[in-house]
Design a protein around this motif. Structure first.
Motif, mmCIF file in Angstrom:
data_model
loop_
_atom_site.group_PDB
_atom_site.id
_atom_site.type_symbol
_atom_site.label_atom_id
_atom_site.label_comp_id
_atom_site.label_asym_id
_atom_site.label_seq_id
_atom_site.Cartn_x
_atom_site.Cartn_y
_atom_site.Cartn_z
ATOM 1 N N LYS A 344 0.844 -1.190 0.000
ATOM 2 C CA LYS A 344 0.000 0.000 0.000
ATOM 3 C C LYS A 344 0.881 1.241 0.000
ATOM 4 O O LYS A 344 1.905 1.298 0.690
ATOM 5 N N LYS A 345 0.458 2.246 -0.792
ATOM 6 C CA LYS A 345 1.164 3.519 -0.786
ATOM 7 C C LYS A 345 0.790 4.342 0.439
ATOM 8 O O LYS A 345 1.602 5.105 0.954
ATOM 9 N N ALA A 346 -0.444 4.174 0.878
ATOM 10 C CA ALA A 346 -0.930 4.883 2.072
ATOM 11 C C ALA A 346 -1.982 4.009 2.748
ATOM 12 O O ALA A 346 -2.638 3.184 2.103
ATOM 13 N N PHE A 347 -2.123 4.201 4.041
ATOM 14 C CA PHE A 347 -3.099 3.393 4.793
ATOM 15 C C PHE A 347 -3.879 4.311 5.732
ATOM 16 O O PHE A 347 -3.299 5.086 6.502
ATOM 17 N N THR A 348 -5.213 4.221 5.640
ATOM 18 C CA THR A 348 -6.102 4.994 6.516
ATOM 19 C C THR A 348 -6.968 4.022 7.290
ATOM 20 O O THR A 348 -7.642 3.160 6.689
ATOM 21 N N LEU A 349 -6.961 4.163 8.598
ATOM 22 C CA LEU A 349 -7.767 3.265 9.437
ATOM 23 C C LEU A 349 -9.209 3.763 9.421
ATOM 24 O O LEU A 349 -9.681 4.435 10.336
ATOM 25 N N SER A 350 -9.911 3.409 8.359
ATOM 26 C CA SER A 350 -11.284 3.874 8.156
ATOM 27 C C SER A 350 -12.271 3.047 8.990
ATOM 28 O O SER A 350 -11.929 2.015 9.566
ATOM 29 N N LYS A 351 -13.520 3.513 8.996
ATOM 30 C CA LYS A 351 -14.559 2.784 9.738
ATOM 31 C C LYS A 351 -14.825 1.419 9.108
ATOM 32 O O LYS A 351 -15.120 0.455 9.826
ATOM 33 N N SER A 352 -14.717 1.327 7.781
ATOM 34 C CA SER A 352 -14.950 0.036 7.132
ATOM 35 C C SER A 352 -13.881 -0.971 7.548
ATOM 36 O O SER A 352 -14.181 -2.148 7.781
ATOM 37 N N ILE A 353 -12.631 -0.518 7.663
ATOM 38 C CA ILE A 353 -11.567 -1.423 8.096
ATOM 39 C C ILE A 353 -11.769 -1.796 9.560
ATOM 40 O O ILE A 353 -11.598 -2.961 9.951
ATOM 41 N N ARG A 354 -12.143 -0.825 10.399
ATOM 42 C CA ARG A 354 -12.424 -1.132 11.809
ATOM 43 C C ARG A 354 -13.548 -2.160 11.917
ATOM 44 O O ARG A 354 -13.492 -3.076 12.749
ATOM 45 N N ARG A 355 -14.576 -1.996 11.069
ATOM 46 C CA ARG A 355 -15.701 -2.926 11.108
ATOM 47 C C ARG A 355 -15.260 -4.331 10.695
ATOM 48 O O ARG A 355 -15.668 -5.329 11.289
ATOM 49 N N GLU A 356 -14.398 -4.411 9.668
ATOM 50 C CA GLU A 356 -13.904 -5.707 9.231
ATOM 51 C C GLU A 356 -13.046 -6.368 10.307
ATOM 52 O O GLU A 356 -13.170 -7.579 10.560
ATOM 53 N N VAL A 357 -12.193 -5.579 10.954
ATOM 54 C CA VAL A 357 -11.331 -6.118 12.015
ATOM 55 C C VAL A 357 -12.174 -6.603 13.185
ATOM 56 O O VAL A 357 -11.947 -7.692 13.739
ATOM 57 N N LYS A 358 -13.180 -5.805 13.570
ATOM 58 C CA LYS A 358 -14.069 -6.222 14.664
ATOM 59 C C LYS A 358 -14.767 -7.535 14.319
ATOM 60 O O LYS A 358 -14.931 -8.429 15.163
ATOM 61 N N GLN A 359 -15.156 -7.667 13.052
ATOM 62 C CA GLN A 359 -15.879 -8.866 12.620
ATOM 63 C C GLN A 359 -15.004 -10.116 12.731
ATOM 64 O O GLN A 359 -15.440 -11.151 13.239
ATOM 65 N N VAL A 360 -13.762 -10.033 12.284
ATOM 66 C CA VAL A 360 -12.901 -11.225 12.336
ATOM 67 C C VAL A 360 -12.408 -11.501 13.758
ATOM 68 O O VAL A 360 -12.122 -12.657 14.110
ATOM 69 N N ARG A 361 -12.322 -10.477 14.581
ATOM 70 C CA ARG A 361 -11.889 -10.699 15.974
ATOM 71 C C ARG A 361 -12.947 -11.453 16.770
ATOM 72 O O ARG A 361 -12.635 -12.111 17.762
ATOM 73 N N GLU A 362 -14.192 -11.325 16.337
ATOM 74 C CA GLU A 362 -15.272 -12.000 17.045
ATOM 75 C C GLU A 362 -15.386 -13.475 16.652
ATOM 76 O O GLU A 362 -16.109 -14.226 17.301
ATOM 77 N N LEU A 363 -14.705 -13.886 15.596
ATOM 78 C CA LEU A 363 -14.788 -15.271 15.143
ATOM 79 C C LEU A 363 -13.866 -16.158 15.975
ATOM 80 O O LEU A 363 -12.762 -15.761 16.338
ATOM 81 N N ASP A 364 -14.339 -17.357 16.257
ATOM 82 C CA ASP A 364 -13.533 -18.317 17.014
ATOM 83 C C ASP A 364 -13.995 -19.725 16.637
ATOM 84 O O ASP A 364 -15.061 -20.163 17.049
ATOM 85 N N HIS A 365 -13.168 -20.395 15.831
ATOM 86 C CA HIS A 365 -13.522 -21.745 15.385
ATOM 87 C C HIS A 365 -12.238 -22.526 15.153
ATOM 88 O O HIS A 365 -11.241 -21.968 14.653
ATOM 89 N N PRO A 366 -12.218 -23.804 15.505
ATOM 90 C CA PRO A 366 -10.977 -24.598 15.353
ATOM 91 C C PRO A 366 -10.537 -24.776 13.907
ATOM 92 O O PRO A 366 -9.389 -25.156 13.666
ATOM 93 N N ASN A 367 -11.410 -24.504 12.937
ATOM 94 C CA ASN A 367 -11.035 -24.654 11.535
ATOM 95 C C ASN A 367 -10.844 -23.313 10.842
ATOM 96 O O ASN A 367 -10.880 -23.225 9.611
ATOM 97 N N LEU A 368 -10.660 -22.247 11.630
ATOM 98 C CA LEU A 368 -10.305 -20.940 11.088
ATOM 99 C C LEU A 368 -8.961 -20.532 11.661
ATOM 100 O O LEU A 368 -8.707 -20.668 12.864
ATOM 101 N N CYS A 369 -8.109 -20.022 10.797
ATOM 102 C CA CYS A 369 -6.801 -19.538 11.235
ATOM 103 C C CYS A 369 -7.018 -18.230 11.998
ATOM 104 O O CYS A 369 -7.561 -17.264 11.456
ATOM 105 N N LYS A 370 -6.612 -18.183 13.243
ATOM 106 C CA LYS A 370 -6.940 -17.093 14.153
ATOM 107 C C LYS A 370 -6.246 -15.796 13.757
ATOM 108 O O LYS A 370 -5.042 -15.770 13.477
#
Length: 496
Positions: A344-370
């Protein structure tokens, strides 16, 4: 024997207001409201007085006392009230009074009150009369007066069961039931020799309450008979008792919802997942599919890559076979992690990225790479995930040194299906699912990686893909993804 009878007549207007202290006496024969006698020492009183109010048809008990003083026996003998066998001469008056007292207090009466009379029983009649005064005015014509002169076969009042006994009995009890509504005069009536005595009390008879007759009586009320009077309005205490738990439950529910919303917002704005790239310890070792290690080879540039403090200074070997891929790794927080560098040439911590990060942090399954965290500083933008040392599923399947029977292969397929089902349940779709995006941990469990974080992992420019990688994309991607440029992945494309 000669007999002398002396009747002291007391002329009165009527007999309306007798109470617990007032009682009156009459001759046994032809009594009326004008020929009352002096009781001469005989007393009556209520022990258990009739209630002021009684319900029509309901039973209640009354008790009254009868007491005769010594003077009464002299009076009774002198006036011929007691038995004819007593002499009335003055010289024998005292002995006759004693005999009369002995007769009244000790002589046994007949077993049946019907056989009792003044000759064989002292109190040869005792019962309770009841006279509804409203009927007395119209029927008897005596202005509401009720007394013992009314004959026993009268139709407008009732009698309790008559009794007989000795004067020494003292207390007499009767069971009474009143029927006619209104004020009723109750008369405790006894007969002693040739005299009768009456004690009166008044009771107001209330109508019997019949629940279900369609009429709300004053005595019924809503609490006694809601069928006639309707349901009672709730009292203030009852309303508070009902409303308070409801308010507490609602308040608890609202607070719980607010707490969950707060936790969601807290996780949304939480930045504890951000990793400083310099905190990842360098690892200049290449991890192969089977878990063995080789040293990193020099990069094809003018100067050799050296192991600096940042992992980015370590490059993968470029002379490896085309089909084999290696994962950049490092040590973070005491464990080996996988690092996926993003150009990336530049990175902005936007709300969409925060939402995506929150979504994957809430996942917990033995067949998903944490998902462990991410680096957001250019040029070291990266996604840090759990490291699986056996490499990708593609590497394992293509490695001829790893014997795989169909039981192993079926186990991998089951792991992938379970992991994808979990993602789809949480409304997440992979869109890039292929064997190289499935990794194997040290227990040979297959885990899905590179899921979610679409905005985060989107690169500004690509270094260019090999023909082999392009071929894999064509094989694993659904046809609609190729034909439609803005097509969004869904569960069907993942299943394909």
């Amino acid at each position: 024997y000669s007999y002398a009878f002396f009747w002291q007549v007391i002329l009165v207007e009527g007999w309306h207001d007798l109470d617990n202290k007032d009682y009156d006496c009459w001759p046994l024969e032809k009594p009326d409201e004008h020929n009352m006698l002096d009781c001469g020492g005989l007393e009556m009183a209520w022990v258990l007085k009739p209630p002021e109010k009684a319900v029509s048809g309901e039973f209640f008990n009354v008790t009254y006392s009868v007491f005769a003083s010594d003077s009464f026996y002299q009076y009774a003998v002198q006036n011929g009230i007691l038995s004819h066998s007593f002499s009335l001469s003055l010289c024998c008056l005292a002995s006759n009074a004693t005999a009369a007292k002995e007769f009244c207090e000790e002589h046994e009466c007949p077993a049946s009150w019907k056989d009792a009379n003044g000759e064989n029983c002292c109190v040869h009649h005792a019962n309770i009369h009841s006279c509804p005064l409203a009927f007395m005015v119209s029927i008897m014509g005596r202005g509401g007066i009720c007394g013992p002169w009314i004959p026993d076969d009268g139709q407008i009042f009732t009698h309790t069961l008559s009794k007989a006994g000795k004067m020494s009995q003292r207390n007499w009890t009767a069971k009474v039931v009143l029927v006619h509504v209104g004020v009723t005069s109750l008369i405790a009536h006894i007969r002693v020799g040739r005299m009768q005595v009456a004690l009166e009390a008044k009771t107001t008879v209330l109508p019997a309450v019949v629940c279900g007759d369609g009429f709300c009586e004053e005595e019924e009320g809503c609490s006694i008979c809601p069928a006639d009077c309707g349901e009672c309005p709730l009292s203030t205490d009852a309303r508070i008792a009902i409303a308070l738990p409801i308010c507490l439950v609602c308040t608890g529910f609202i607070l719980t919802v607010m707490w969950f919303q707060y936790q969601k917002q807290k996780m949304f704005w939480d930045e504890s997942w951000i990793i400083d790239f310099t905190c990842i310890k360098q690892d200049c070792t290449i991890w192969t599919a089977t878990g063995s290690r080789t040293s990193a080879l020099p990069a094809p540039s003018d100067s050799n890559a050296s192991c600096m403090t940042a992992l980015s200074s370590c490059t993968a070997a470029t002379n490896m076979p085309r089909k084999q891929y290696f994962t950049q790794t490092g040590r973070y927080d005491g464990r080996t992690v996988a690092i996926k560098k993003i150009t990336k040439k530049a990175f902005t911590l936007s709300k969409s990225i925060r939402r995506e990060v929150k979504q994957v942090r809430e996942l917990d399954h033995p067949n998903l790479c944490k998902f462990i965290g991410g680096c957001i500083e250019v040029p070291n933008v990266a996604i840090v995930t759990e490291y699986c040392p056996k490499g990708s599923l593609s590497d394992v399947l293509l490695n001829e040194d790893i014997p795989l029977n169909w039981g192993f292969r079926f186990s991998f397929a089951t792991d992938i299906a379970q992991g994808m089902a979990y993602l789809h349940h949480h409304k997440m779709y992979h869109g890039r699912l292929k064997s190289s995006n499935c990794v194997i941990d040290d227990r040979w469990v297959c885990k899905i990686t590179d899921y979610g974080l679409q905005s985060y992992r989107k690169e500004d420019f690509s270094e260019g893909s090999s023909a082999y990688q392009e071929h894999l994309v064509q094989i694993y991607t659904g046809p609609e993804n190729h034909s439609l440029s803005d097509f969004e992945s869904n569960s069907m494309t993942d299943i394909y």
